[in-house]
Write a protein that holds these residues in place. Structure first.
Motif, PDB file in Angstrom:
ATOM      1  N   ILE A  70      -3.411  -6.407 -16.818  1.00 46.65           N
ATOM      2  CA  ILE A  70      -3.561  -7.855 -16.600  1.00 46.65           C
ATOM      3  C   ILE A  70      -2.253  -8.446 -16.092  1.00 46.65           C
ATOM      4  CG2 ILE A  70      -3.853 -10.068 -17.804  1.00 46.65           C
ATOM      5  CD1 ILE A  70      -5.901  -8.584 -19.631  1.00 46.65           C
ATOM      6  N   ALA A  71      -1.142  -8.091 -16.727  1.00 44.70           N
ATOM      7  CA  ALA A  71       0.166  -8.616 -16.312  1.00 44.70           C
ATOM      8  C   ALA A  71       0.497  -8.202 -14.881  1.00 44.70           C
ATOM      9  CB  ALA A  71       1.254  -8.140 -17.275  1.00 44.70           C
ATOM     10  N   MET A  72       0.149  -6.956 -14.535  1.00 36.57           N
ATOM     11  CA  MET A  72       0.418  -6.461 -13.186  1.00 36.57           C
ATOM     12  C   MET A  72      -0.338  -7.297 -12.139  1.00 36.57           C
ATOM     13  SD  MET A  72      -0.267  -2.600 -11.707  1.00 36.57           S
ATOM     14  CE  MET A  72      -1.983  -2.624 -12.195  1.00 36.57           C
ATOM     15  N   VAL A  73      -1.601  -7.589 -12.398  1.00 34.20           N
ATOM     16  CA  VAL A  73      -2.395  -8.361 -11.443  1.00 34.20           C
ATOM     17  C   VAL A  73      -1.874  -9.795 -11.345  1.00 34.20           C
ATOM     18  CG1 VAL A  73      -4.683  -9.333 -10.983  1.00 34.20           C
ATOM     19  CG2 VAL A  73      -4.463  -6.955 -11.707  1.00 34.20           C
ATOM     20  N   LEU A  74      -1.596 -10.415 -12.485  1.00 34.69           N
ATOM     21  CA  LEU A  74      -1.105 -11.798 -12.455  1.00 34.69           C
ATOM     22  C   LEU A  74       0.253 -11.888 -11.767  1.00 34.69           C
ATOM     23  CD1 LEU A  74      -2.197 -13.059 -15.990  1.00 34.69           C
ATOM     24  CD2 LEU A  74      -3.344 -13.410 -13.786  1.00 34.69           C
ATOM     25  N   ALA A  75       1.123 -10.928 -12.020  1.00 34.21           N
ATOM     26  CA  ALA A  75       2.434 -10.933 -11.354  1.00 34.21           C
ATOM     27  C   ALA A  75       2.279 -10.744  -9.850  1.00 34.21           C
ATOM     28  CB  ALA A  75       3.334  -9.842 -11.938  1.00 34.21           C
ATOM     29  N   ALA A  76       1.409  -9.822  -9.441  1.00 32.89           N
ATOM     30  CA  ALA A  76       1.182  -9.607  -8.007  1.00 32.89           C
ATOM     31  C   ALA A  76       0.632 -10.879  -7.356  1.00 32.89           C
ATOM     32  CB  ALA A  76       0.216  -8.440  -7.794  1.00 32.89           C
ATOM     33  N   PRO A  86       4.458 -12.791  14.016  1.00 30.55           N
ATOM     34  CA  PRO A  86       3.901 -11.515  13.556  1.00 30.55           C
ATOM     35  C   PRO A  86       4.545 -11.006  12.265  1.00 30.55           C
ATOM     36  CG  PRO A  86       5.204 -11.201  15.557  1.00 30.55           C
ATOM     37  CD  PRO A  86       5.089 -12.671  15.339  1.00 30.55           C
ATOM     38  N   ARG A  87       5.810 -11.301  12.056  1.00 36.73           N
ATOM     39  CA  ARG A  87       6.465 -10.846  10.817  1.00 36.73           C
ATOM     40  C   ARG A  87       5.955 -11.623   9.608  1.00 36.73           C
ATOM     41  NH1 ARG A  87      12.260  -8.399  11.556  1.00 36.73           N
ATOM     42  NH2 ARG A  87      11.988  -7.476  13.598  1.00 36.73           N
ATOM     43  N   VAL A  88       5.701 -12.890   9.792  1.00 37.88           N
ATOM     44  CA  VAL A  88       5.122 -13.684   8.699  1.00 37.88           C
ATOM     45  C   VAL A  88       3.719 -13.170   8.397  1.00 37.88           C
ATOM     46  CG1 VAL A  88       4.320 -15.980   8.014  1.00 37.88           C
ATOM     47  CG2 VAL A  88       6.524 -15.722   9.176  1.00 37.88           C
ATOM     48  N   ARG A  89       2.943 -12.902   9.436  1.00 38.89           N
ATOM     49  CA  ARG A  89       1.599 -12.344   9.248  1.00 38.89           C
ATOM     50  C   ARG A  89       1.669 -11.027   8.479  1.00 38.89           C
ATOM     51  NH1 ARG A  89      -0.496  -9.711  14.247  1.00 38.89           N
ATOM     52  NH2 ARG A  89       1.018  -8.239  13.435  1.00 38.89           N
ATOM     53  N   ASP A  90       2.604 -10.157   8.859  1.00 39.73           N
ATOM     54  CA  ASP A  90       2.754  -8.875   8.180  1.00 39.73           C
ATOM     55  C   ASP A  90       3.132  -9.068   6.705  1.00 39.73           C
ATOM     56  OD1 ASP A  90       2.167  -7.651  10.571  1.00 39.73           O
ATOM     57  OD2 ASP A  90       4.244  -7.062  11.009  1.00 39.73           O
ATOM     58  N   ALA A  91       4.043  -9.995   6.443  1.00 42.21           N
ATOM     59  CA  ALA A  91       4.453 -10.262   5.059  1.00 42.21           C
ATOM     60  C   ALA A  91       3.276 -10.776   4.237  1.00 42.21           C
ATOM     61  CB  ALA A  91       5.601 -11.270   5.033  1.00 42.21           C
ATOM     62  N   LEU A  92       2.488 -11.670   4.832  1.00 42.60           N
ATOM     63  CA  LEU A  92       1.310 -12.191   4.126  1.00 42.60           C
ATOM     64  C   LEU A  92       0.291 -11.081   3.859  1.00 42.60           C
ATOM     65  CD1 LEU A  92       0.875 -15.546   6.052  1.00 42.60           C
ATOM     66  CD2 LEU A  92       1.454 -15.296   3.629  1.00 42.60           C
ATOM     67  N   ASP A  93       0.087 -10.228   4.852  1.00 46.44           N
ATOM     68  CA  ASP A  93      -0.861  -9.119   4.688  1.00 46.44           C
ATOM     69  C   ASP A  93      -0.401  -8.146   3.608  1.00 46.44           C
ATOM     70  OD1 ASP A  93      -2.471 -10.195   6.643  1.00 46.44           O
ATOM     71  OD2 ASP A  93      -1.864  -8.775   8.210  1.00 46.44           O
ATOM     72  N   MET A  94       0.897  -7.840   3.596  1.00 42.57           N
ATOM     73  CA  MET A  94       1.419  -6.909   2.591  1.00 42.57           C
ATOM     74  C   MET A  94       1.353  -7.509   1.190  1.00 42.57           C
ATOM     75  SD  MET A  94       4.563  -4.916   4.438  1.00 42.57           S
ATOM     76  CE  MET A  94       5.224  -6.228   5.444  1.00 42.57           C
ATOM     77  N   ALA A  95       1.638  -8.793   1.065  1.00 52.01           N
ATOM     78  CA  ALA A  95       1.559  -9.436  -0.248  1.00 52.01           C
ATOM     79  C   ALA A  95       0.116  -9.449  -0.748  1.00 52.01           C
ATOM     80  CB  ALA A  95       2.109 -10.862  -0.163  1.00 52.01           C
ATOM     81  N   SER A  96      -0.818  -9.704   0.149  1.00 47.56           N
ATOM     82  CA  SER A  96      -2.233  -9.660  -0.234  1.00 47.56           C
ATOM     83  C   SER A  96      -2.652  -8.244  -0.608  1.00 47.56           C
ATOM     84  CB  SER A  96      -3.117 -10.167   0.914  1.00 47.56           C
ATOM     85  OG  SER A  96      -2.868 -11.518   1.164  1.00 47.56           O
ATOM     86  N   ALA A  97      -2.149  -7.262   0.109  1.00 47.17           N
ATOM     87  CA  ALA A  97      -2.460  -5.864  -0.197  1.00 47.17           C
ATOM     88  C   ALA A  97      -1.917  -5.485  -1.572  1.00 47.17           C
ATOM     89  CB  ALA A  97      -1.885  -4.946   0.880  1.00 47.17           C
ATOM     90  N   ALA A  98      -0.777  -6.032  -1.948  1.00 43.67           N
ATOM     91  CA  ALA A  98      -0.222  -5.748  -3.275  1.00 43.67           C
ATOM     92  C   ALA A  98      -1.162  -6.249  -4.366  1.00 43.67           C
ATOM     93  CB  ALA A  98       1.162  -6.387  -3.422  1.00 43.67           C
ATOM     94  N   VAL A  99      -1.748  -7.414  -4.157  1.00 38.55           N
ATOM     95  CA  VAL A  99      -2.718  -7.940  -5.122  1.00 38.55           C
ATOM     96  C   VAL A  99      -3.945  -7.030  -5.178  1.00 38.55           C
ATOM     97  CG1 VAL A  99      -4.225  -9.877  -5.722  1.00 38.55           C
ATOM     98  CG2 VAL A  99      -1.924 -10.314  -4.831  1.00 38.55           C
ATOM     99  N   LEU A 100      -4.402  -6.585  -4.020  1.00 44.36           N
ATOM    100  CA  LEU A 100      -5.558  -5.688  -3.976  1.00 44.36           C
ATOM    101  C   LEU A 100      -5.281  -4.384  -4.723  1.00 44.36           C
ATOM    102  CD1 LEU A 100      -8.397  -5.014  -2.916  1.00 44.36           C
ATOM    103  CD2 LEU A 100      -7.282  -4.152  -0.834  1.00 44.36           C
ATOM    104  N   VAL A 101      -4.113  -3.795  -4.489  1.00 49.59           N
ATOM    105  CA  VAL A 101      -3.751  -2.547  -5.165  1.00 49.59           C
ATOM    106  C   VAL A 101      -3.677  -2.771  -6.674  1.00 49.59           C
ATOM    107  CG1 VAL A 101      -1.880  -0.870  -5.477  1.00 49.59           C
ATOM    108  CG2 VAL A 101      -2.603  -1.531  -3.176  1.00 49.59           C
ATOM    109  N   ALA A 102      -3.052  -3.863  -7.094  1.00 46.72           N
ATOM    110  CA  ALA A 102      -2.941  -4.168  -8.526  1.00 46.72           C
ATOM    111  C   ALA A 102      -4.319  -4.384  -9.143  1.00 46.72           C
ATOM    112  CB  ALA A 102      -2.062  -5.400  -8.735  1.00 46.72           C
ATOM    113  N   ALA A 103      -5.183  -5.114  -8.449  1.00 46.51           N
ATOM    114  CA  ALA A 103      -6.520  -5.375  -8.970  1.00 46.51           C
ATOM    115  C   ALA A 103      -7.351  -4.099  -9.053  1.00 46.51           C
ATOM    116  CB  ALA A 103      -7.223  -6.418  -8.105  1.00 46.51           C
TER     117      ALA A 103
END
Length: 109
Positions: free
Chosen positions: A45-51, A71-88
């Motif tokens: 739970i903590a991992m998902v909320l932190a992500a 494109p770098r902002v897009r990449d950063a947003l995509d990677m941050a979203s992917a981190a949430v997906l991996v955590a979830a």
């Protein structure tokens, strides 16, 4: 605590994760999971909320940079979203391991 408060009040996805966390905690209490299983569930739970908070922070910074496409902002947003997906996904696996056999037993009876 300001950042946590902002996440709770301004991010609908954070609210969804909190609701799911509440269900997990209630289910764990009802099924009387072991101390080790509690630790795994709380860690997940903590991992998902932190992500989710990190993702929200990246989104906030991207908005602060302005509306121009980058494109770098897009990449950063995509990677941050992917981190949430991996955590979830990791948390879902922990949930299946902890609750799976217990729920199958309840459904089967």
């Amino acid at each position: 605590f300001r950042g946590l408060s902002r996440a709770v009040r301004s991010q609908s996805s954070f609210a969804v994760h909190l609701a799911v966390a509440a269900v997990v905690v209630a289910l764990a209490a009802a099924l009387r999971v072991s101390v080790v299983e509690w630790c795994l569930l709380v860690g997940a739970i903590a991992m998902v909320l932190a992500a989710e908070i990190f993702n929200s922070a990246v989104e906030s910074l991207a908005r602060a940079l302005g509306p121009a496409w980058n494109p770098r902002v897009r990449d950063a947003l995509d990677m941050a979203s992917a981190a949430v997906l991996v955590a979830a996904c990791g948390a879902a696996v922990v949930g299946l391991i902890v609750f799976g056999s217990r729920l199958l037993t309840l459904v089967g009876s």
